[in-house]
Structures are given as C-alpha cells and as structure tokens.
Design a protein around this motif. Structure first.
Motif, mmCIF file in Angstrom:
data_model
loop_
_atom_site.group_PDB
_atom_site.id
_atom_site.type_symbol
_atom_site.label_atom_id
_atom_site.label_comp_id
_atom_site.label_asym_id
_atom_site.label_seq_id
_atom_site.Cartn_x
_atom_site.Cartn_y
_atom_site.Cartn_z
ATOM 1 N N TYR A 60 0.827 -1.190 0.000
ATOM 2 C CA TYR A 60 0.000 0.000 0.000
ATOM 3 C C TYR A 60 0.870 1.251 0.000
ATOM 4 C CZ TYR A 60 -4.366 -2.470 0.940
ATOM 5 O OH TYR A 60 -5.482 -3.262 0.846
ATOM 6 N N HIS A 88 -13.191 -3.216 6.281
ATOM 7 C CA HIS A 88 -12.458 -2.839 5.069
ATOM 8 C C HIS A 88 -13.318 -1.811 4.373
ATOM 9 C CE1 HIS A 88 -10.851 -4.088 0.851
ATOM 10 N NE2 HIS A 88 -10.305 -2.965 1.267
ATOM 11 N N HIS A 90 -13.595 1.688 1.644
ATOM 12 C CA HIS A 90 -13.060 2.608 0.644
ATOM 13 C C HIS A 90 -13.868 3.891 0.745
ATOM 14 C CE1 HIS A 90 -10.849 -0.469 -2.104
ATOM 15 N NE2 HIS A 90 -10.536 -0.596 -0.828
ATOM 16 N N HIS A 104 -8.413 3.403 -0.362
ATOM 17 C CA HIS A 104 -8.579 2.533 0.796
ATOM 18 C C HIS A 104 -8.468 3.418 2.046
ATOM 19 C CE1 HIS A 104 -7.749 -1.450 2.741
ATOM 20 N NE2 HIS A 104 -7.018 -0.727 3.559
HETATM 21 ZN ZN ZN Z 1 -9.070 -1.715 0.213
#
Ligand code: ZN
Length: 141
Positions: A60, A88, A90, A104
């Motif tokens: 990332y 998780h 976005h 993210h």
């Molecule tokens: Zn993600």
C-alpha cells in the motif's frame, strides 16, 4: 466463495468532531460484536489518509490529504481477521471544486461530521488471511 446472510440489526449513528473515522467505526463494530455486515457513511473530514495498493510491488502507498473534504461516499464490509472484527472500507472525498480523491480508508482520517449506517448480517462470517497471489489479506474462509 459465496455465503448467504439474513439481515440482522441496523444501526444508525453519528460520530463526533475529532474522532478517527476508521478507528471509531471499528470500535462500534467490536462493541456490538458484529462479524459480518456493511458500513456506509457520509459527512466531512478535516484531513484524511487514503492508500492505493500497488499491484506490482504488492504494498500500500499511503497519501495524506491535509484539507477539509466532503465524504461523498464511504462503503465498507465487516469480517474477521485474527479473530476480531475488521472493517475494510473505501472512501471517495470531494474538495471545494468537487474534485474527487479516493482509495482505501486508513487510520488517521479525522472526522468533522459523519453520519453512518451499519447493517449487521446474520450468518457465518468471512475470515481474512494472506492471499499468496495478491499479497492481500483477503477472505480465505
Ligand atoms: Zn481496500
């Protein structure tokens, strides 16, 4: 991989100015012991950290956005990682010109105002584990 769920409790709430967006939502999910579900939210942030997954390097790359931004959309799912609920998510963030930034959602995103909805799903939770092909902590069971 496919699982079926029934809709459980639906939570609506707001966060406070200064809350860490991802940490606070995660705290709520842990408090309510939600292991499967959906998170959506809108509002505004004072600053944000979003990241982009470099598929070649398999890591990332984080970017700090040091300005006031609208939460145009936040969508996330809830599953289990190392035995604990994890979100998780976005996020799409808009600036004063309506230009969007997205990625993210990371810790370090500070709430100005936020209204959220969390849907709890009843059924067997997905569990995250390292996926060799992508290098990501994907759903493995
Ligand atoms: Zn993600």
């Amino acid at each position: 991989m496919l699982k079926e769920y029934e809709l459980g409790t639906i939570y609506k709430g707001k966060l406070e100015t200064g809350d860490d967006l991802l940490e606070k939502l995660t705290e709520i999910v842990k408090e309510k012991e939600i292991t499967a579900g959906k998170v959506i939210a809108l509002g505004a942030v004072k600053e944000a950290i979003i990241s982009f997954y470099d598929q070649d390097k398999q890591e990332y790359e984080a970017e700090k956005l040091d300005e006031s931004l609208e939460i145009v959309s936040l969508t996330g799912n809830i599953s289990l990682k190392d035995g604990a609920p994890i979100i998780h998510a976005h996020i799409a963030l808009g600036d004063e010109d309506g230009q969007l930034y997205g990625g993210h959602l990371e810790k370090g995103t500070t709430v100005f105002a936020c209204e959220f909805i969390i849907e709890e799903y009843e059924g067997e939770a997905f569990t995250r584990g390292l996926d060799q092909q992508t290098g990501l902590p994907l759903w493995v069971k």
